[in-house]
Design an enzyme around this catalytic site. Sequence first.
Site, PDB file in Angstrom:
ATOM      1  N   ASP A  35       3.220  38.784  20.808  1.00 36.60           N
ATOM      2  CA  ASP A  35       4.613  38.748  21.253  1.00 36.60           C
ATOM      3  C   ASP A  35       4.652  38.299  22.717  1.00 36.60           C
ATOM      4  OD1 ASP A  35       7.426  40.353  20.144  1.00 36.60           O
ATOM      5  OD2 ASP A  35       7.309  39.774  22.253  1.00 36.60           O
ATOM      6  N   ASN A  93      12.730  44.692  12.414  1.00 38.26           N
ATOM      7  CA  ASN A  93      14.143  44.731  12.809  1.00 38.26           C
ATOM      8  C   ASN A  93      14.916  43.794  11.889  1.00 38.26           C
ATOM      9  OD1 ASN A  93      13.658  46.467  15.030  1.00 38.26           O
ATOM     10  ND2 ASN A  93      12.972  44.716  16.247  1.00 38.26           N
ATOM     11  N   GLU A 101      16.490  39.537  16.526  1.00 43.66           N
ATOM     12  CA  GLU A 101      16.829  38.395  17.378  1.00 43.66           C
ATOM     13  C   GLU A 101      16.417  37.065  16.764  1.00 43.66           C
ATOM     14  OE1 GLU A 101      14.926  39.300  21.090  1.00 43.66           O
ATOM     15  OE2 GLU A 101      16.293  40.959  21.524  1.00 43.66           O
ATOM     16  N   HIS A 106       9.707  38.850  10.437  1.00 44.09           N
ATOM     17  CA  HIS A 106       8.488  39.135  11.208  1.00 44.09           C
ATOM     18  C   HIS A 106       8.264  40.629  11.248  1.00 44.09           C
ATOM     19  CE1 HIS A 106      11.959  38.821  13.924  1.00 44.09           C
ATOM     20  NE2 HIS A 106      11.415  39.796  14.645  1.00 44.09           N
TER      21      HIS A 106
END
Length: 121
Positions: A35, A93, A101, A106
């Site tokens: 990340d 998420n 986002e 992922h």
Amino acid sequence: FAMAYDDQNIFAKILRGEIPCDKVYEDEYAMAFNDIAPKAPVHILVIPTGRYVSIEDFGARASAEEVQGFFAAVAKIVNEQGLTENGFRSIANTGSDGGQEVAHFHLHILGGAPVGPMVAP
Ligand code: 5GP
């Protein structure tokens, strides 16, 4: 209704090699990279090579082979990264309430130290 997949999302560009990444794993079914804004000593993103917006989209539309290949890659990655002994957290998420986002499924893999409470208090 399910969000349509956008081929211009940042992870699609990383998959096509149009944007660089710090790659840690790649096979037919999955790719993993660090990340860009790590939230733990180890913070890896694992993505399927197929076009799926979210974990829900992946679970609903991916083939058994793609699902198996993706999670086999997750297992290889956490072993290679030495995360199995002390553990790690995986997070997907999803959508606006989930704070997603990037609209390419992922799995965040966070570890290397205790990662704190499951959600912000
Ligand atoms: P989300 O909120 O969608 O679950 O998480 C997206 C994650 O992607 C964030 O943790 C963010 O730091 C990471 N990210 C966004 N853009 C890039 C990029 O261009 N390269 C890498 N390696 N990570 C990115």
